[in-house]
Design an enzyme around this catalytic site. Structure first.
Site, short mmCIF file in Angstrom:
data_model
loop_
_atom_site.label_atom_id
_atom_site.label_comp_id
_atom_site.label_asym_id
_atom_site.label_seq_id
_atom_site.Cartn_x
_atom_site.Cartn_y
_atom_site.Cartn_z
N LEU A 237 9.48 -11.12 -2.82
CA LEU A 237 9.08 -10.02 -1.73
C LEU A 237 10.73 -10.58 -1.43
CD1 LEU A 237 6.13 -9.87 0.20
CD2 LEU A 237 6.85 -8.79 -2.66
N ARG B 108 16.41 -8.83 12.34
CA ARG B 108 16.05 -9.88 13.23
C ARG B 108 17.47 -10.33 13.10
NH1 ARG B 108 10.28 -11.83 13.29
NH2 ARG B 108 10.55 -11.01 10.84
N TYR C 191 53.39 -20.76 -1.20
CA TYR C 191 51.99 -20.82 -1.96
C TYR C 191 52.23 -20.26 -3.15
CZ TYR C 191 49.57 -16.15 -3.16
OH TYR C 191 48.94 -15.26 -3.75
C1 UD1 Z 1 5.45 -13.70 6.90
C2 UD1 Z 1 4.06 -13.99 7.48
C3 UD1 Z 1 3.84 -14.71 8.10
C4 UD1 Z 1 3.89 -16.70 7.97
C5 UD1 Z 1 5.90 -15.93 7.66
C6 UD1 Z 1 6.21 -17.27 6.76
C7 UD1 Z 1 3.14 -11.65 6.88
C8 UD1 Z 1 2.28 -10.46 7.41
N1 UD1 Z 1 3.11 -12.77 6.99
O1 UD1 Z 1 6.01 -13.52 8.42
O2 UD1 Z 1 2.21 -15.17 7.79
O3 UD1 Z 1 3.68 -17.28 8.69
O4 UD1 Z 1 5.92 -14.88 6.62
O5 UD1 Z 1 8.19 -16.98 6.68
O6 UD1 Z 1 2.50 -11.62 5.63
N2 UD1 Z 1 9.01 -7.38 3.01
C9 UD1 Z 1 8.93 -6.71 2.19
N3 UD1 Z 1 8.34 -5.40 2.26
C10 UD1 Z 1 8.00 -5.08 3.52
C11 UD1 Z 1 7.25 -6.24 4.63
C12 UD1 Z 1 8.68 -7.55 4.18
O7 UD1 Z 1 9.58 -6.97 1.41
O8 UD1 Z 1 6.74 -3.72 4.06
C13 UD1 Z 1 9.31 -8.46 2.90
C14 UD1 Z 1 9.81 -9.35 3.63
O9 UD1 Z 1 11.53 -8.94 3.00
C15 UD1 Z 1 10.46 -11.00 3.85
C16 UD1 Z 1 9.00 -11.46 3.19
O10 UD1 Z 1 8.28 -10.37 2.53
O11 UD1 Z 1 11.14 -11.64 2.54
C17 UD1 Z 1 8.72 -11.72 4.67
O12 UD1 Z 1 8.52 -10.21 5.78
P1 UD1 Z 1 8.56 -10.97 7.00
O13 UD1 Z 1 8.55 -9.52 7.54
O14 UD1 Z 1 9.80 -11.85 6.99
O15 UD1 Z 1 7.34 -11.52 7.30
P2 UD1 Z 1 7.06 -12.55 8.70
O16 UD1 Z 1 7.17 -11.87 10.11
O17 UD1 Z 1 8.40 -13.50 8.06
CA CA Z 2 9.77 -14.17 7.64
#
Ligand code: UD1
Ligand code: CA
Length: 450
Positions: free
Chosen positions: A12, A19, A351
């Site tokens: 993903l 942030r 250079y």
């Molecule tokens: C997520 C997990 C959390 C875990 C943490 C570990 C969920 C709901 N939460 O939280 O339990 O402890 O990661 O680092 O899964 N992304 C998408 N599409 C979206 C949302 C996210 O592609 O709609 C991708 C982001 O690019 C990222 C990953 O999913 O690579 C995680 O998303 P992020 O928003 O960072 O989740 P956290 O709040 O860190």
């Molecule tokens: Ca994350």
């Protein structure tokens, strides 16, 4: 090894990374000279089919996927409605029906290939869902793993956790593995009734439980699963990665008396008996051959340093620099897109850009190759055994012949022919000079003056 089982991995990478407070997508930020995403892509099992979920307008992310893993397919998540929603953007990859469905996040760059294998082994033993967990020093922001009677029953996201749940330090690393035959049915049951109104991938645990199937946790160290949401976390991950790379370099025989001041890239390559002095930065694409020494305060990217070459202190080698055996680059010298053959010396304040320098040529202090006229870039060709006097400007395009002698303070705008006799004299004096210095060193028992 999990043999005979097929796998598909979904990474993903569609998140905005708000942030990070940056104009570029989060997964393209670098750790140890390589994007977060490409770290993850190089850890996923080689034998697995690979799908990467990217955001709309993330052309640069798609390009990075194609560069790192040309075999991967990409899927666009049009709206960012949560991690489960993102996984379902790759529905076609899931529906293909591999034995194992692995999910990883593009913002967790320190993950290792061995960990994916551990998760797959647990699937092979019969779990429907395997979650990678870790004990967080500070669990803030991570999903907490709720365990009752030694059984994983649910994952609670930070925003939805009660104060008691927030005190739990066992967290979701974000990497998980589903039994591929059941994955789609489980993922489709995930709703968005939570405080953020998002489809949480982590809800899969409770669903698996409700179906009477088994969800288990496999633990790893926090160092492997630092999730990167902020610049501070990016810096922490860099530190972890640098510690790993320095240790690997020391183990491979590189001499570093202050390794904590040396910055390496994942692809830095070292020959035998290389020495790196304190405060050196080796960016991506650097290869250093046997016996070379990199003196302090030197910055090198995309360059090759030949056997027994010397660089620095205070040198800067930009992309496309290649130093031959025994070549020397001294203090306050910058080189770019240039090839310096064996024994070339550029010892001070120069250079060298878009240039080829033949073997054993000496470039005097303050020599500049004027490669840019404000419109285009031009090449300088300097022959072997030549001597360029101090403070000379070589105005490209220009050719200086083999054995040519350029007096101090020259501005060279026309080609200079070969000087065959001088070349022979120079070569001879190099040979004899070397032999004479060696004899002197032997008799006096010390290094002769240069
Ligand atoms: C997520 C997990 C959390 C875990 C943490 C570990 C969920 C709901 N939460 O939280 O339990 O402890 O990661 O680092 O899964 N992304 C998408 N599409 C979206 C949302 C996210 O592609 O709609 C991708 C982001 O690019 C990222 C990953 O999913 O690579 C995680 O998303 P992020 O928003 O960072 O989740 P956290 O709040 O860190
Ligand atoms: Ca994350």
């Amino acid at each position: 090894m999990t043999t005979g089982r097929t796998a598909v991995t979904i990474v993903l990478a569609a998140g905005e990374g708000t942030r990070m407070r940056s104009a570029s997508p989060k997964v393209l930020h670098a750790v140890a000279g390589q994007s977060l995403l490409s770290h993850v892509l190089s850890a996923v099992p080689n034998s697995s089919a690979l799908a990467v979920v990217v955001g709309p307008d993330h052309e640069a992310v798609e390009q990075e996927v194609r560069r790192a893993r040309p075999d991967a397919s990409t899927f666009v998540q049009r709206e960012r409605l949560g991690t489960a929603h993102a996984v379902l953007a790759a529905r076609d990859a899931i529906a293909a029906g591999a034995d194992d469905l692995l999910i990883a996040f593009g913002d967790t760059p320190l993950i290792s290939a061995a960990t994916f294998e551990r998760l797959r082994e647990a699937l092979e033993k019969g779990a429907a869902l395997v979650i990678l967990g870790f004990r967080a020093a500070d669990p803030t922001g991570y999903g907490r793993l709720l365990v009752e009677d030694n059984r994983l029953i649910a994952i609670r996201e930070q925003a939805d956790a009660s104060p008691a749940e927030r005190a739990i330090s066992l967290c979701n690393a974000g990497v998980m593995a589903f039994d591929g035959r059941m994955a789609l049915a489980i993922l489709e049951k995930i709703g968005n009734a939570n405080s953020k109104g998002e489809y949480y991938l982590t809800d899969a645990v409770a669903i698996v439980r409700d179906l009477g199937l088994e969800a288990i946790v496999i633990e790893t160290s926090e160092d492997e699963v630092h999730g990167i949401n902020t610049k501070a976390q990016l810096a922490e991950a860099e530190q972890v990665m640098q510690t790993r790379l320095r240790k690997a370099a020391l183990d491979a025989g590189v001499t570093m008396i202050a390794p904590e001041t040396v910055f390496l890239s994942v692809d830095t390559s070292f020959g035998k008996d290389v020495t790196i002095e304190p405060f050196v930065v080796l960016g991506p694409g650097v290869s250093i051959k046997d016996g070379a020494v990199i003196h302090s305060f030197t910055h090198i990217v995309h360059s090759t340093i030949g056997k027994d070459a010397r660089v620095g202190p205070f040198a800067r080698l930009r992309p496309g620099t290649s130093l031959g055996e025994g070549a020397k680059i001294g203090n306050f010298v910058e080189a770019k897109a240039s090839t310096l053959d064996a024994g070339v010396k550029v010892n001070h304040l120069s250079y060298i850009g878009d240039t080829h320098i033949g073997a054993n040529t000496n470039i005097g202090a303050g020599t500049i190759t004027c490669n840019y006229d404000g419109y285009g870039k031009y090449r300088t060709e300097i022959g072997a055994g030549a001597f360029i006097g101090t403070n000379s400007s070589l105005v490209a395009p220009v050719k200086i012949g083999n054995g040519a002698y350029i007096g101090s303070g020259s501005v060279i705008t026309k080609d200079v022919p070969d000087d065959a006799m001088a070349l022979e004299r120079n070569q001879q004096s190099i040979r004899e000079g070397g032999a004479a210095r060696y004899r002197e060193m032997k008799t006096r028992g010390r290094k002769p003056e240069k």
